[in-house]
Design a protein around this motif. Structure first.
Motif, PDB file in Angstrom:
ATOM      1  N   ASN A   1      15.821 -65.620 -12.337  1.00 19.25           N
ATOM      2  CA  ASN A   1      17.181 -65.147 -12.583  1.00 19.25           C
ATOM      3  C   ASN A   1      17.491 -65.263 -14.072  1.00 19.25           C
ATOM      4  O   ASN A   1      16.627 -65.649 -14.865  1.00 19.25           O
ATOM      5  N   SER A   2      18.714 -64.911 -14.459  1.00 22.58           N
ATOM      6  CA  SER A   2      19.069 -64.888 -15.886  1.00 22.58           C
ATOM      7  C   SER A   2      19.109 -66.285 -16.500  1.00 22.58           C
ATOM      8  O   SER A   2      19.146 -66.424 -17.727  1.00 22.58           O
ATOM      9  N   LYS A   3      19.078 -67.323 -15.662  1.00 16.74           N
ATOM     10  CA  LYS A   3      19.048 -68.698 -16.161  1.00 16.74           C
ATOM     11  C   LYS A   3      17.612 -69.224 -16.250  1.00 16.74           C
ATOM     12  O   LYS A   3      17.398 -70.409 -16.463  1.00 16.74           O
TER      13      LYS A   3
ATOM     14  N   PHE B   1      16.347 -58.286 -21.875  1.00 19.63           N
ATOM     15  CA  PHE B   1      17.635 -58.097 -21.218  1.00 19.63           C
ATOM     16  C   PHE B   1      18.528 -57.125 -21.992  1.00 19.63           C
ATOM     17  O   PHE B   1      19.099 -56.196 -21.442  1.00 19.63           O
TER      18      PHE B   1
ATOM     19  N   GLU C   1      17.466 -55.320 -12.207  1.00 20.53           N
ATOM     20  CA  GLU C   1      18.862 -55.486 -11.785  1.00 20.53           C
ATOM     21  C   GLU C   1      18.902 -55.677 -10.274  1.00 20.53           C
ATOM     22  O   GLU C   1      18.221 -54.984  -9.523  1.00 20.53           O
ATOM     23  N   ASN C   2      19.690 -56.645  -9.857  1.00 19.14           N
ATOM     24  CA  ASN C   2      19.818 -56.926  -8.428  1.00 19.14           C
ATOM     25  C   ASN C   2      21.298 -57.152  -8.108  1.00 19.14           C
ATOM     26  O   ASN C   2      21.850 -58.209  -8.395  1.00 19.14           O
ATOM     27  N   GLY C   3      21.942 -56.132  -7.566  1.00 19.48           N
ATOM     28  CA  GLY C   3      23.360 -56.244  -7.213  1.00 19.48           C
ATOM     29  C   GLY C   3      24.234 -56.514  -8.408  1.00 19.48           C
ATOM     30  O   GLY C   3      25.210 -57.281  -8.300  1.00 19.48           O
ATOM     31  N   GLY C   4      23.889 -55.922  -9.543  1.00 15.38           N
ATOM     32  CA  GLY C   4      24.662 -56.126 -10.762  1.00 15.38           C
ATOM     33  C   GLY C   4      24.267 -57.370 -11.533  1.00 15.38           C
ATOM     34  O   GLY C   4      24.791 -57.616 -12.631  1.00 15.38           O
ATOM     35  N   ARG C   5      23.350 -58.148 -11.009  1.00 18.93           N
ATOM     36  CA  ARG C   5      22.878 -59.350 -11.691  1.00 18.93           C
ATOM     37  C   ARG C   5      21.560 -59.058 -12.394  1.00 18.93           C
ATOM     38  O   ARG C   5      20.690 -58.381 -11.843  1.00 18.93           O
ATOM     39  N   ALA C   6      21.441 -59.607 -13.582  1.00 23.40           N
ATOM     40  CA  ALA C   6      20.205 -59.425 -14.348  1.00 23.40           C
ATOM     41  C   ALA C   6      19.162 -60.436 -13.891  1.00 23.40           C
ATOM     42  O   ALA C   6      19.417 -61.637 -13.836  1.00 23.40           O
ATOM     43  N   GLU C   7      17.995 -59.941 -13.540  1.00 22.48           N
ATOM     44  CA  GLU C   7      16.863 -60.781 -13.175  1.00 22.48           C
ATOM     45  C   GLU C   7      15.633 -60.203 -13.864  1.00 22.48           C
ATOM     46  O   GLU C   7      15.717 -59.161 -14.519  1.00 22.48           O
TER      47      GLU C   7
END
Length: 220
Positions: A21-23, A68, A98-104
């Motif tokens: 994930n983005s973290k 990103f 992109e997964n449901g608007g989340r950056a991965e």
């Protein structure tokens, strides 16, 4: 979340792949993670930094941030840590997702060294390639004496007698895939002189380098 068909594709690839994930926390990965000696389930939820050598963590994160922001695939040379704590040189490819608007993103780790040890079949001396779990490769000369030397702890400069023949051991360390290996050459002592030892070691180096160059040219 990785779809099932995506996971099936990841599992047949030779490279180690992580889904983050983005973290930079591990969400998943492929079965090749085991090549590093880790259980994927134990890594899930942890920041990928735990397997990246400390001096390369900033470089990795900077490359991921570029991936990103610009939404492109980036590449970076790193050293990752396997379960034995060995620093393994790799090329990391970072793919944004992109997964449901989340950056991965996916991180693909490709080892810099993956040798074809059969080049040592041309050597007139016994050559053994050893890893943490034991023998990886024996050339035909080494295979003939393998039963007699398999329980011996051989190191560079050691002298050993096998089958009535005395040998001097020369050791060379390298990487193979995601682990370190030891390459042992046994040179008959009546033949040992500084020039022959240098020739043997030079032969190993040239074999490995030429194989690496061939792989690079094939890739290009």
């Amino acid at each position: 979340m990785i779809l099932s068909y995506e996971m099936e594709v990841l599992d047949v690839l030779d490279e180690v792949i992580f889904h983050l994930n983005s973290k930079f926390e591990v969400l998943g990965g492929n079965k090749r993670v085991e090549d590093l000696g880790f259980d994927l389930e134990n890594l899930k939820g942890k920041v990928l930094d735990v397997i990246i050598s400390p001096q390369y963590r900033r470089v990795f994160r900077a490359s991921a941030e570029v991936s990103f922001k610009v939404w492109i695939t980036t590449k970076v040379k790193l050293r990752v840590l396997n379960a034995n704590g060995e620093q393994i040189p790799v090329e990391a490819k970072i793919f944004p997702k992109e997964n449901g608007g989340r950056a991965e993103f996916f991180v693909i780790l490709k080892p810099e060294y993956l040798w074809n040890f059969r080049v040592f079949e041309e050597f007139p001396y016994p050559v053994m390639v050893l890893g943490k779990k034991g023998v990886i490769f024996l050339n035909s000369s080494a295979f003939k004496i393998s039963e007699e030397v398999k329980f011996l702890k051989l190191d560079d400069g050691d002298e050993v007698e096998v089958g009535g023949i005395s040998y001097k051991v020369r050791k060379f360390e390298s990487f193979h895939g995601f682990s370190k290996v030891r390459i042992l050459i046994l040179i008959e002592i009546p033949q040992v002189d500084p020039r022959l030892e240098k020739f043997a070691m030079a032969g190993i180096m040239s074999s490995l380098i030429s194989h690496d160059l061939k792989n690079s040219l094939t890739t290009v």
